[in-house]
Design a protein around this motif. Structure first.
Motif, PDB file in Angstrom:
ATOM      1  N   PRO A 877       0.825  -1.211   0.000  1.00  0.00           N
ATOM      2  CA  PRO A 877       0.000   0.000   0.000  1.00  0.00           C
ATOM      3  C   PRO A 877       0.858   1.260   0.000  1.00  0.00           C
ATOM      4  CG  PRO A 877      -0.139  -1.127   2.102  1.00  0.00           C
ATOM      5  CD  PRO A 877       0.571  -2.042   1.173  1.00  0.00           C
ATOM      6  N   ILE A 879       0.602   5.702  -0.193  1.00  0.00           N
ATOM      7  CA  ILE A 879      -0.276   6.870  -0.046  1.00  0.00           C
ATOM      8  C   ILE A 879       0.043   7.844  -1.153  1.00  0.00           C
ATOM      9  CG2 ILE A 879      -0.898   8.781   1.441  1.00  0.00           C
ATOM     10  CD1 ILE A 879      -0.060   6.881   3.774  1.00  0.00           C
ATOM     11  N   GLN A 888      -4.782   6.199   0.311  1.00  0.00           N
ATOM     12  CA  GLN A 888      -3.943   5.024   0.266  1.00  0.00           C
ATOM     13  C   GLN A 888      -4.508   4.079  -0.776  1.00  0.00           C
ATOM     14  OE1 GLN A 888      -3.836   2.553   3.781  1.00  0.00           O
ATOM     15  NE2 GLN A 888      -1.616   2.539   3.662  1.00  0.00           N
ATOM     16  N   SER A 934       4.323   6.465   4.097  1.00  0.00           N
ATOM     17  CA  SER A 934       3.586   6.627   5.336  1.00  0.00           C
ATOM     18  C   SER A 934       3.526   8.109   5.666  1.00  0.00           C
ATOM     19  CB  SER A 934       4.273   5.833   6.446  1.00  0.00           C
ATOM     20  OG  SER A 934       4.334   6.596   7.615  1.00  0.00           O
ATOM     21  N   VAL A1049      -6.979   9.400   3.187  1.00  0.00           N
ATOM     22  CA  VAL A1049      -6.263   9.682   4.428  1.00  0.00           C
ATOM     23  C   VAL A1049      -7.085  10.678   5.219  1.00  0.00           C
ATOM     24  CG1 VAL A1049      -4.173  10.642   5.418  1.00  0.00           C
ATOM     25  CG2 VAL A1049      -4.045   9.291   3.349  1.00  0.00           C
TER      26      VAL A1049
END
Lengths: 1214, 374
Positions: A877, A879, A888, A934, A1049
């Motif tokens: 995954p 973002i 994401q 992240s 997000v």
């Protein structure tokens, strides 16, 4: 000093003769010559090389052409929104200080905590919005998307930090706003030289990142915790003259950087269910492009929402009015920062805190005072909500029902319909005003109806707050939203303020078509309110009635234009005809607005109304005006009411009947909902095209018809004649005289209107000039110039089209313009947005395009960022920040093979672009994106993992991965084999019949046919015979499905203080790391110590026969090597007697002497021999030399002899 | 109209094409309920099903759900794909029915459209392919949809009810649409037309031409009406004839009228003379209505204005047809665009037909999201 007469200074006298004068003269003369260097020194400018000349020319043109950009239509609004200045930098670099200093510089105000956007008026034509960007990657991404100017603070004493580069890269992806670097902490340098060097180094590094010559500002030192005034002033000047480039994403999407947030949810609902979804209104300047009502928006960090309502509010921080003077006065230096609590008012999520001591500008104070009272009174009444709810249950349509509570204070106020803004305004009634009011029926009626409305539709009213109610400042609105019931109690002081303005405005409204513009819902509400007495007939009827009965009065009152009246009458005639046809149901108390349908005006008459006699003059003028604007009627017919937004509720109310009933599209739709879907427009049967009069009505549509003044061929010809006058036909010698002279005389005699003549001449001149221009100017105009001109024209048209319209109507057509201060209501926002609201984090409303609200597959080009230290793995995954959104998703990386196949990659390439396919929000192609692994913390050293661009949106993705099927031969006949283990069923084999297969060793083959047993076995042929040990494999491509993960997000929903700790789906690696799981490796893959056994070779056996035949050399040697002699066979050493030893020693000595002698003799002999040889060679040489001489002599003699002989022989012959 | 979350809801089967086309272009899903729910024969008709199938062919990834009786349709649009498409149109409606919608979608595909449509080319209900060819195509050219690959070719002609015609449509794709200012139609400089006849005597066409000319010659000498008699394989399955007239103005606007013979076995047969004369009168009516766009293409022009850049577009139209009015409402539903509608009344002494309507709007700034970026 003053008393003294100042002595006259002696004037300079120029020399007229002498060497100086000569010199000057010479210089003057030469000066004129020297002017043209090309002439003076032609050689220097001569063409040296044609090739170089061509090259330089080429280069110059290239540079010129490179400067061209595709011309764009200039869509910047006339009054642009404030410039968004984002102040970025690593922590503790001085961001807040800088903002504070700049604000102080511009507005002379000190701000404490910089919290949320701060808007200030910086100049006559510029406003600035400052916002501080913290180092959360979410904030950085969001603000980079809305920034116009970035002030990038760099701690010079430390150097660049990663945040700076991260932000630069974010900017690069999302369109590059203006970036200005600011070096701070320059006073930390003790040494001047190191400071200079650092400055230079930082500057050059900054230039490589932004562009060569990018502005880098130096803030040298601090004075009392602030930057030096002069430096801040300079920076401010730079900011206020800066020009900005339009960025693609920003100019094509509306967006709002919210500077205020309000929770509009019903408090009762919140009380019962604290986790219920909230309705929130966000305030801010609209930027980018037009915002449509009811559009979709994305709030980064929260999610997608459908806007339920947009209002435009009076600008809280307006630009100063037009004036001549240079600077701004103190009053105009406004500051607006609701989140930061400037001006003594702090807006919180559910309360307004008012700081009463006057610490801010006077003007603002004045505005605040009445409302603060109001607000304070409101705050106390929070608990009476239930009572309010109960009170509001008074039936809406009872007509006579009034509310006592409103009666007390309602005496002072009256609802006035303001056609300009399509709203009801509440105003204080004056006696003079009542006279004005008669156009809209008696005032008490109005009161009644209005009060009913108030009691019933309060919730709506509150939502559609009147944006033009200037005096009711935003504070009031705030208050209303919380408790609108008590509003009236506190209102009077405000009302009075408002009064003068409204009185002034009333006459304007009086003759405008207010009823027509009114929203339907309200009309119907009004109807119900008035149903009882029906004192108020619609203007439509009025107009008709009045015209029927009392034409003179109507006309006299109009007194403006006869034509209009005539046309009106004509229409009426038409109407009457229609009536005779009996096609229309004439309903009591209902009118239909004159609309334009298949070229006919249809009016339905009402008969019941009798109050038309009141204010005939007014009505007549209204009628006239309305007649002028047939368009609203047509518009109404098409779109229903102007504020037709919530017409869904209307349908139920149809039975209520009443005064107004529009021929509603809804109704008509119901009848024809299932009619034939056909675009044909049936011809109007009333037109009989056999009649001459009908034919005449379209005569001028043809080129054979009459032309307009400016285009008629005859007049044009005449014009030409007048312009060019006499001319002589050179061939025939005939002279054509213009008769303009004669005509002139005639005209003079006639003494025609000179104005007309003049105008005509001017017009003619203009046309001539145009023609001339088009003939001679266009020659040089390039395609580029034409294009630019076209764009210019379009821009002018865009500006001019809706310029003179009032905002409410204009908004309907264009949407909300950028530059407006708007209030956007967003329903069903998660409660965490409100409960965890932190003004330090920006709230952005990004408008979405027509299909950008959908989710689908995206194909993009992606490259791992060169500074990110790890490559990215497929299905991990990631973002992405794309468009407005941060989300994401699970990308699949792929690369295109030569044959166009998209092959799945396990990892992104190290230094190369690759494709990436994701499931995500539909975004137009060409939009850039960036990826981070992240958003939590700053663990990695460079957070931006990858960048790229959207290439395509395709629902059918064709990514494939390689799949090798393996099988084993179990029977081999020559080139044919039976192979098993590759498939499981016959069906599977059937699917692959004819597929090419290969063995490990490279033998190619083909699948032929399935075998019945074992299942999945098949027959295959190969180009060569296989071995049983061969492995056969089939290379195939297996389509991969892109995982459908789209996880926005939602960082703004996190609790305050933890907003940077959003964690979405974790990668497998992270999961394993977190849970401490380690995969058991395949034991076969493990390394083991290598153990090698000693190799043994058997002896070579050669048959005896062969041995015999071999030559001896090659014969195996039977004899073993001797080896060591055994001890017993070894001879013992000899031990001599002493005497023997002596003898031997003597012998040895003697022999040594002898040897020495011999050696000496030998050397002597040797040297002697050498000498001898030398002598001998010398002799030899001498000898040979002598011989040579001799020979030479001899040969010469012989030669001479020969020559003589030959000569003599030659002579003899002669 | 009921706005659902992300979608729109409508009642009844009328304006079926508009809804689906606008839904496809705007990406908004749409649900149409109560389709002929009260009738004896409820649900979608064959031609509507055929239209949905055509839509399915040109799109990629769209979801269409129809309930069992066919009274409720749910449509979630996919991406317009384009490319080579072949479609057998249901003969209940003529190809014009399908083509009108297809032309609206064609410029916004991923790849250039090359569609072969088979069915009824000419019938009295819908605009015929000849009409669309002579009016819709030049109109689209004004919006910048231009180029070599923009063509509509009538390969075979098939009259109602049998059909058997074939039309080839090619259209290039555009990323953006230009705004237009069509305020002055100019004067009509010539009238052209096609009188077609299939499976009847070729004389029919000539008779039509003569009668039509007799009416139009009162205004203009420059009239030329082609006769188009198709034979054999190209003549479709039913007999019939008809006339399409186009008036071209100096500013390149096209106004048209048309008339076809009544389909075989339905209603009274018409005389070619009557047909020619009536058609000419229809053209006069159309000229009376006036404007820069003829009545059957109003919605196309308005759509292209809507989908333009965020600039002001203006078009002068004749009176709005009911279909167009509904279209305007739909545009507002799907794109939140409202048009400024100004009525222009003719001056006293002007003899230029009836009232005109000046439509003004600001485009949504639509860009073709289907086109691939390379």
């Amino acid at each position: 000093m003053d008393g003294k007469v100042k002595k006259q200074q002696k004037r300079h006298q120029q020399k007229h003769s002498g060497p100086k004068a000569e010199k000057k003269k010479l210089k003057k003369q030469e000066g004129s010559n020297e002017e043209d260097e090309r002439k003076r020194n032609p050689k220097a400018f001569a063409v040296q090389s044609a090739v170089r000349m061509a090259k330089t020319f080429h280069r110059a043109q290239d540079i010129k052409a490179k400067k061209h950009h595709i011309p764009l239509v200039d869509r910047t609004p006339l009054e642009p929104p404030p410039v968004v200045i984002v102040v970025v930098g690593p922590p503790k670099v001085g961001k807040s200080t800088l903002i504070r200093c700049l604000i102080k510089n511009f507005t002379r105000q000190k701000l404490g905590d910089i919290c949320g956007p701060v808007t200030i008026v910086s100049g006559k034509k510029r406003r600035l919005t400052f916002i501080e960007c913290n180092n959360d990657i979410n904030t950085m991404i969001d603000l980079a998307k809305v920034a116009d100017l970035v002030l990038m603070l760099i701690d010079a004493s430390f150097g660049f930090e990663m945040e700076t580069f991260e932000f630069l890269n974010i900017c690069q992806v999302h369109g590059f706003p203006r970036i200005m670097g600011v070096l701070t902490h320059l006073d930390a340098f003790k040494n001047n030289k190191t400071q200079r060097k650092t400055k230079k180094n930082l500057k050059h590094r900054f230039w490589t990142e932004v562009y060569q010559g990018a502005k880098l500002f130096y803030l040298s030192g601090m004075v009392y915790g602030e930057y030096q005034t002069q430096e801040v002033k300079n920076l401010g000047r730079f900011i206020s003259v800066m020009k900005f480039r339009p960025l693609v994403w920003q100019t094509s999407h509306p967006y709002v950087l919210a500077d205020r947030m309000e929770d509009l949810t019903d408090p009762e609902k919140v009380r019962t269910d604290p986790k219920c979804d909230r309705t929130v209104s966000l305030y801010g300047y609209l930027r980018g492009t037009y915002l449509k009502n009811k559009g979709q928006v994305h709030i980064p960090g929260v999610g997608d929402f459908q806007v339920s309502d947009v209002n435009c509010l009076p600008d809280p921080c307006p630009l100063p009015d037009v004036q001549k003077k240079r600077g701004l006065n103190e009053k105009e230096r406004l500051l607006y920062a609701p989140m930061a609590g400037v001006g003594g008012v702090v807006y919180d999520k559910d309360a307004v805190y008012i700081d009463l001591p006057a610490s801010h500008v006077k003007q603002q104070e004045e505005e605040v005072r009445p409302t603060t009272e109001l607000v304070q009174s409101l705050i106390d009444t929070h608990a009476t909500l239930d009572a309010k709810m109960a009170a509001s249950k008074v039936s809406l349509f009872s007509g006579s029902a009034t509310l006592d509570s409103t009666d007390e204070e309602g005496l002072h106020e009256q609802r006035v319909w303001d056609p300009k803004i399509q709203r009801e305004r509440r105003k204080v009634v004056f006696t003079e005003e009542k006279e004005d009011d008669d156009n809209s029926g008696s005032s008490d009626e109005d009161d009644d109806s209005e009060e009913v409305e108030e009691s019933g539709g309060e919730e709506e009213q509150e939502v559609d707050e009147n944006p033009d109610e200037d005096a009711l400042s935003t504070f009031l609105k705030e208050a209303r939203s919380q408790c609108n019931e008590k509003e009236r109690g506190g209102a009077p002081p405000v009302k009075k303020q408002k009064l003068e303005e409204e009185i002034a405005e009333v006459p304007v409204f009086a003759d405008s078509d207010d009823e027509l513009e009114k929203s339907e819902e309200e009309e119907e509400e009004e109807d119900t309110g008035r149903a009882g007495d029906s004192g108020h007939c619609s203007e439509e009827e009025e107009e008709e009635d009045e015209e029927d009965s009392d034409e003179e009065s109507g006309e006299e009152s109009e007194g403006k234009d006869d034509e209009a009246a005539e046309s009106e009458e004509e229409e009426e005639e038409e109407e009457e005809e229609m009536e005779e046809d009996g096609e229309y149901d004439i309903t009591v108390f209902s009118i239909s607005f004159g609309f334009f349908f298949s070229g006919i005006y249809i009016f339905t008459l009402s008969t019941g109304a009798l109050c038309w006699k009141e204010g005939l003059q007014q009505k007549a003028s209204e009628a006239f005006l309305r007649q002028q604007q047939a368009a609203p009627n047509l518009r109404k017919m098409v779109y229903g009411s102007v504020v037709a937004a919530d017409d869904s509720e209307e349908e139920e109310e149809e039975e209520l009947g009443g005064l107004f009933r529009v021929s509603r599209p809804q109704k008509s739709k119901k009848t024809q909902a299932n009619a034939l879907d056909c675009s044909h427009f049936k011809a109007d049967l009333s037109h009989n095209w056999d009649l001459e009069e009908m034919l005449n009505s379209i005569r001028d549509c043809f080129v054979t018809g009459k032309w307009e003044e400016g285009q008629d061929a005859a007049t044009l010809l005449k014009e030409d004649e007048e312009l060019y006058g006499d001319f002589e036909d050179l061939e025939t010698g005939q002279v054509h005289k213009s008769h303009s002279g004669r005509q002139d005389e005639e005209t003079q005699v006639k003494v025609e209107d000179e104005e007309v003549q003049k105008n005509k001449r001017l017009e003619k001149k203009r046309r001539l000039k145009e023609r001339f221009d088009s003939e001679y100017d266009d020659g040089e105009a390039t395609y580029f110039d034409d294009l630019k001109e076209e764009m210019q024209k379009q821009a002018e048209l865009n500006r001019a089209e809706f310029e003179d319209m009032d905002d409410e109507t204009r908004v309907q057509y264009e949407g909300y313009r950028p530059g407006m201060y708007v209030r956007i209501e967003v329903p069903s926002v998660p409660c965490e947005f409100v409960s965890n609201f932190d003004p330090h984090y920006p709230v952005i409303l990004g408008g979405l395009g027509s299909s950008e609200g959908n989710v689908g597959y995206l194909q993009m080009r992606l490259k791992k960022h060169r500074w990110h230290d790890r490559i990215l793995k497929t299905r991990d995954p990631l973002i992405l920040s794309l468009g407005w959104r941060r989300f994401q998703t699970i990308p699949l990386y792929h690369i295109e093979d030569h044959n166009g196949r998209h092959r799945l990659l396990k990892y992104t390439p190290q230094h190369m672009h690759c494709g990436a396919s994701i499931w995500g929000p539909i975004t137009p192609q060409g939009t850039g994106f960036l990826a981070v692994q992240s958003v939590t913390g700053t663990k990695t050293n460079f957070r931006i993992a990858a960048t790229g661009v959207v290439l395509d949106l395709d629902k059918s993705v064709t990514i494939v991965k390689k799949l090798k099927l393996v099988g084993y031969p179990y029977k081999i006949f020559k080139n044919t084999c039976f192979i098993k283990g590759m498939f499981n069923t016959v069906l599977e084999v059937a699917k692959f019949e004819g597929a090419s297969i290969r063995t490990v060793s490279g033998v190619r083959g083909q699948i032929k046919k399935a075998l019945s047993t074992p299942a999945g076995a098949y027959r295959a042929t190969f180009e060569d015979r296989l071995l049983m040990s061969d492995i056969v494999f089939l290379r195939s491509w297996y389509p991969v499905v892109v995982p459908q993960l789209y996880n926005p997000v939602t960082s703004l929903l996190l609790p305050v203080g933890q907003k940077d700790s959003w964690a979405g789906m974790r990668t497998v690696g992270q999961l394993k790391h977190d849970l401490g799981i380690r995969n058991k490796p395949n034991t076969d893959s493990l390394y083991k110590p290598v153990v090698r056994t000693q190799r043994r070779f058997n002896p070579l056996h050669i048959p005896k026969e062969l041995q015999k035949a071999l030559p001896f050399k090659s014969k195996p040697k039977q004899q073993q090597s001797r080896g060591k002699t055994p001890r017993d066979l070894q001879r013992p050493g000899v031990i001599r007697e002493p005497h023997e030893r002596k003898v031997i020693a003597l012998l040895q000595a003697l022999s040594t002497i002898n040897n020495y002698k011999k050696k000496k003799a030998h050397t002597v002999q040797h040297s002697k021999h050498k000498e001898f040889l030398q002598q001998k060679t010398k002799q030899e040489e001498a000898k040979s030399k002598r011989q040579k001489e001799l020979r030479k002599k001899l040969y010469r003699a012989m030669d001479q002899k020969d020559q003589k002989r030959s000569r003599s022989s030659l002579k003899g012959e002669d | 109209v009921h706005t659902q979350n992300h979608g729109l809801e409508y009642d009844g089967c009328n304006f079926f094409r508009q809804r689906l086309v606008l839904s496809t272009l705007s990406g908004k899903r749409v649900r149409i309920k109560n389709i002929r729910s009260k009738e004896d024969d409820p649900g979608l008709r064959d031609f509507e099903a055929s239209f949905i199938r055509l839509l399915d062919k040109v799109t990629n990834g769209s979801r269409i759900e129809i309930n069992q009786t066919g009274t409720v349709l749910f449509y979630q649009p996919g991406l317009l794909y384009g490319g080579a498409v072949e479609h057998d149109c249901n003969p209940q409606r003529s190809i014009g029915y399908y083509l009108e919608a297809l032309l609206m979608l064609a410029p916004f595909m991923k790849t250039a459209l090359k569609a072969t449509l088979r069915g009824v080319t000419n019938d009295p209900i819908d605009p015929t392919v000849d009409l669309l060819k002579t009016t819709a195509l030049p109109l689209m050219k004004k919006f910048g949809i231009d180029g070599a690959g923009f063509d509509l070719k009538v390969v075979k002609r098939g009259m109602a009810p049998g059909g058997g015609g074939e039309v080839l449509v090619t259209c290039p794709v555009r990323r953006t649409i230009k705004p237009v200012q069509l305020r002055d139609p100019g004067k009509i400089k010539r009238i052209r037309g096609v009188a077609y006849s299939v499976r009847v005597s070729p004389q029919m066409a000539n008779r039509i031409v003569d009668s039509a000319r007799s009416v139009l010659n009162q205004f203009l000498p420059d009239i030329y009406i082609y006769t188009d008699h198709m034979k054999g394989a190209n003549s479709g399955k039913s007999p019939g004839f008809g006339l399409t007239l186009v008036a071209e103005t100096l500013n390149g606007c096209f106004l048209s009228a048309e008339m076809s013979s009544t389909p075989q076995g339905q209603g009274d047969p018409v005389l070619p003379e009557d047909l020619g004369r009536n058609c000419a009168k229809l053209l006069l009516e159309e000229i009376y209505r006036g404007g820069c766009v003829d009545s059957s293409n109003q919605s196309l022009a308005l759509l292209l204005m809507t989908l333009g850049q965020q600039d002001v577009s203006k078009v002068l139209l004749g009176p709005l047809s009911p279909y167009t009015i509904e279209f305007l409402r739909h545009i507002r539903d799907f794109f939140q665009i409202m048009f400024k509608i100004e009525v222009q009344k003719p001056l006293e002494d002007e003899r230029k037909g009836g009232d005109k309507v000046l439509m003004t709007c600001v485009g949504v700034g639509y860009s073709n999201i289907n086109k691939t970026l390379k």
